[in-house]
Design a protein around this motif. Structure first.
Motif, PDB file in Angstrom:
ATOM      1  N   LYS A 128      -5.709   0.636  -3.316  1.00 56.45           N
ATOM      2  CA  LYS A 128      -4.518   0.182  -4.021  1.00 56.45           C
ATOM      3  C   LYS A 128      -4.753  -1.181  -4.655  1.00 56.45           C
ATOM      4  N   ASN A 142       0.858  -1.179   0.000  1.00 55.04           N
ATOM      5  CA  ASN A 142       0.000   0.000   0.000  1.00 55.04           C
ATOM      6  C   ASN A 142       0.899   1.234   0.000  1.00 55.04           C
ATOM      7  N   THR A 143       0.984   1.887  -1.129  1.00 58.38           N
ATOM      8  CA  THR A 143       1.833   3.075  -1.244  1.00 58.38           C
ATOM      9  C   THR A 143       1.090   4.352  -0.868  1.00 58.38           C
ATOM     10  N   TYR A 144      -0.191   4.201  -0.525  1.00 62.72           N
ATOM     11  CA  TYR A 144      -0.957   5.344  -0.048  1.00 62.72           C
ATOM     12  C   TYR A 144      -0.783   5.471   1.467  1.00 62.72           C
ATOM     13  N   TRP A 157      -7.401   2.787   2.107  1.00 67.52           N
ATOM     14  CA  TRP A 157      -6.335   3.093   1.154  1.00 67.52           C
ATOM     15  C   TRP A 157      -5.731   1.800   0.606  1.00 67.52           C
ATOM     16  N   SER A 162      -4.876  -2.188  -8.717  1.00 64.70           N
ATOM     17  CA  SER A 162      -3.873  -3.134  -9.221  1.00 64.70           C
ATOM     18  C   SER A 162      -4.489  -4.413  -9.766  1.00 64.70           C
TER      19      SER A 162
END
Length: 354
Positions: free
Chosen positions: A110, A98-100, A106, A114
């Motif tokens: 993600k 999770n890059t958020y 979030w 994806s």
């Protein structure tokens, strides 16, 4: 006046219960040309090494299917959950980051972005899946969202109380769905179209609220006139452990109640008030029975209805029946205790990614 009020409340409870039970019994799935095909199963997790093994073990009992993509979303974990998944899970899977911001919503965002499939299924990291789950899933008709049931497990006193309250929430959920106004859902077992999720992204303003990944999405789907199907039967359920102590139970209830004001459903506050009057009515019936023993019969009817509701979603045993009876008097006290500050669940706090 008190007698009339108690009788009216009890009469409403009886009629509502009969209508919801009848609606559940008469529900029939329509055969559709479309069915759930390729499916991405999204499992967000944050430091779940002590709870995820049940899910892994139950997944290992399921038949491997090529059109089922198992995707774990690592929500900024700092423990050994990733290594546990990699060492124990026997199905093909992938883990994405999770890059958020840290937070379940979030992480799901993600995962959806994806995913390669248009059908999305979300599970919590602590659920247990039945061996016939894939077969049951293939029996379902399709909709923009399919609300699947969740069953609580556990035998400690807070867990039993959680089961009772959860049964009433599910009964309310099934009742609202039966009049085409679905209100509640659980992200622990939820199917939706990826395209529908992405279409609604620009309309959602709930990402600053830590929980509610399920009900806020349902809210937006209902407001956008998308098709929502509620499945009430336990054979389509996943199992998840109920809170085992009072602190975690009250923290969970605090989290649930905190998002009611931000939801777009007109039903939740009146439903909460009705529940309060239903529970308070037992005190009126007890007081009235001191002068007229006939009211003891009404108390018995109320108890039998509530045992029936609890038994609709749980296997009844002596402990559950006794707790449902005791709950007639203690429920109000427990709710009042729950109003005290119990702290926040750390896993639901939204923070920037580390």
């Amino acid at each position: 006046m008190i007698a009339m009020g108690c009788i009216l409340i009890l009469s409403f409870q009886i009629v509502a219960a009969i209508l919801i039970w009848a609606g559940r019994k008469n529900m029939r799935f329509k055969h559709e040309d479309e069915c759930i095909g390729g499916l991405s199963i999204l499992i967000p997790f944050h430091n779940e090494e002590n709870r995820i093994l049940e899910l892994i073990n139950s997944l290992n009992q399921l038949e491997k299917k090529e059109n089922r993509a198992i995707v774990f979303i690592n929500d900024h974990s700092s423990d050994n959950t990733v290594r546990l998944i990699e060492s124990k899970l026997q199905h093909p899977f992938k883990i994405i980051e999770n890059t958020y911001k840290k937070g379940k919503k979030w992480a799901i965002k993600k995962g959806v972005e994806s995913a390669n499939d248009n059908w999305i299924l979300t599970w919590d990291a602590d659920v247990k899946i039945g061996n016939d789950y894939w077969q049951k899933l293939s029996e379902l008709p399709v909709a923009d969202m399919i609300v699947l049931p969740v069953k609580l497990t556990g035998s400690k006193t807070p867990s039993i109380w959680a089961k009772i309250e959860h049964a009433f929430l599910r009964f309310f959920q099934d009742g609202m769905a039966s009049i085409n106004y679905p209100t509640l859902a659980s992200g622990a077992n939820l199917v939706f179209r990826r395209t529908a999720f992405l279409e609604l992204e620009s309309k959602r303003n709930d990402y600053s609220i830590p929980s509610g990944d399920d009900v806020f999405l349902l809210d937006q789907m209902r407001l956008s006139n998308m098709q929502i199907l509620n499945i009430p039967y336990n054979q389509y359920a996943v199992e998840t452990p109920a809170p085992t102590n009072w602190k975690s139970l009250f923290q969970q209830r605090k989290r649930w109640s905190s998002k009611v004001g931000d939801m777009k459903s007109w039903t939740l506050i009146p439903a909460g008030l009705l529940l309060m009057f239903v529970q308070l009515s037992v005190f009126g019936l007890i007081w009235l029975s001191l002068n007229n023993p006939l009211f003891i019969l009404l108390i018995g009817i109320k108890i039998m209805i509530e045992i029936g509701i609890v038994g609709t979603y749980n296997k009844l045993n002596v402990q559950l029946i006794l707790m449902t009876i005791v709950n007639q008097v203690l429920y109000t006290l427990i709710v009042l205790v729950g109003l005290f500050p119990w702290g926040k669940e750390s896993k639901w706090v939204i923070t920037e990614g580390q």
